[in-house]
Design a protein around this motif. Structure first.
Motif, short mmCIF file in Angstrom:
data_model
loop_
_atom_site.label_atom_id
_atom_site.label_comp_id
_atom_site.label_asym_id
_atom_site.label_seq_id
_atom_site.Cartn_x
_atom_site.Cartn_y
_atom_site.Cartn_z
N ARG A 1 0.85 -0.96 0.13
CA ARG A 1 -0.03 0.01 0.03
C ARG A 1 0.92 1.27 0.06
N PHE A 2 2.11 1.16 0.50
CA PHE A 2 3.02 2.36 0.81
C PHE A 2 3.38 2.88 -0.77
N ALA A 3 3.48 1.80 -1.48
CA ALA A 3 3.98 1.99 -3.11
C ALA A 3 2.84 2.72 -3.79
N ASP A 4 1.51 2.57 -3.53
CA ASP A 4 0.58 2.96 -4.31
C ASP A 4 0.20 4.56 -3.79
N VAL A 5 0.44 4.67 -2.30
CA VAL A 5 0.44 6.16 -1.88
C VAL A 5 1.46 6.82 -2.55
N GLY A 6 2.79 6.28 -2.46
CA GLY A 6 3.87 7.05 -2.89
C GLY A 6 3.74 7.31 -4.47
N ALA A 7 3.32 6.46 -5.17
CA ALA A 7 3.20 6.66 -6.57
C ALA A 7 2.21 7.85 -7.23
N TRP A 8 1.20 7.99 -6.14
CA TRP A 8 -0.03 8.82 -6.38
C TRP A 8 0.50 10.22 -6.05
N VAL A 9 1.27 10.14 -4.81
CA VAL A 9 1.66 11.61 -4.43
C VAL A 9 2.91 12.19 -5.40
N TYR A 10 3.77 11.24 -5.94
CA TYR A 10 4.98 11.42 -6.39
C TYR A 10 4.24 12.07 -8.11
N GLY A 11 3.26 11.28 -8.38
CA GLY A 11 2.74 11.97 -9.87
C GLY A 11 1.93 12.95 -9.78
N HIS A 12 1.91 13.66 -8.44
CA HIS A 12 0.98 14.99 -8.31
C HIS A 12 2.04 16.07 -7.83
N ARG A 13 3.21 15.40 -7.64
CA ARG A 13 4.20 16.60 -6.92
C ARG A 13 4.57 17.70 -7.80
N SER A 14 4.87 17.38 -8.86
CA SER A 14 5.29 18.66 -9.89
C SER A 14 3.98 19.81 -9.96
N LEU A 15 2.86 19.26 -9.91
CA LEU A 15 1.68 19.91 -10.17
C LEU A 15 1.69 20.73 -8.86
N TRP A 16 1.90 20.13 -7.64
CA TRP A 16 1.70 21.07 -6.40
C TRP A 16 2.95 21.94 -6.24
N GLU A 17 4.05 21.66 -6.59
CA GLU A 17 5.22 22.46 -6.29
C GLU A 17 5.27 23.84 -7.54
N ARG A 18 4.14 23.64 -8.43
CA ARG A 18 4.17 25.06 -9.22
C ARG A 18 3.72 26.06 -8.60
#
Length: 95
Positions: free
Chosen positions: A78-95
C-alpha cells in the motif's frame, strides 16, 4: 469510478484516522494480536475492530486466526500506491 480510484479512496480513508495510523505504526514493528493492538487505545473492542476492518478492507493489513487469537500484519504494498500517487502529483503541487 474505476477500481484504481476506489482503491485509492479506501487507502486515504484508512490513513485519515489517527487510531488507524497508530495501528500501522505498531505493525511496522511486526505482527501483533488484536489484544496487543487494542490495549493502548482505551476503547471497546467492538469499536476497535471497526478500525481493523477498515484497514483490512483497504489492503493495509491482513489477519489470521490461530485458536482464539487473531493476529494482524501490515501489507507494505500500500505504501507504493500512496507514494506513486503523491509522486505523480508532486510537480503540479510544487508549481
Amino acid at each position: 469510478m474505476d477500481k484504481h480510484a476506489a482503491a485509492l479512496d479506501d487507502t486515504f480513508l484508512a490513513l485519515a484516522d489517527p487510531t488507524r495510523r497508530a495501528i500501522l505504526s505498531r505493525l511496522g514493528q511486526g505482527p501483533a494480536s488484536v489484544g496487543e493492538l487494542a490495549a493502548p487505545h482505551g476503547m471497546a473492542l467492538t469499536s476497535f475492530m471497526k478500525h481493523l476492518k477498515i484497514l483490512e478492507r483497504s489492503g493495509w493489513i491482513v489477519s489470521s486466526k490461530a485458536g482464539r487469537v487473531r493476529t494482524c500484519a501490515i501489507v507494505t504494498d500500500r505504501f507504493a500506491d500512496v507514494g506513486a500517487w503523491v509522486y505523480g502529483h508532486r510537480s503540479l503541487w510544487e508549481r
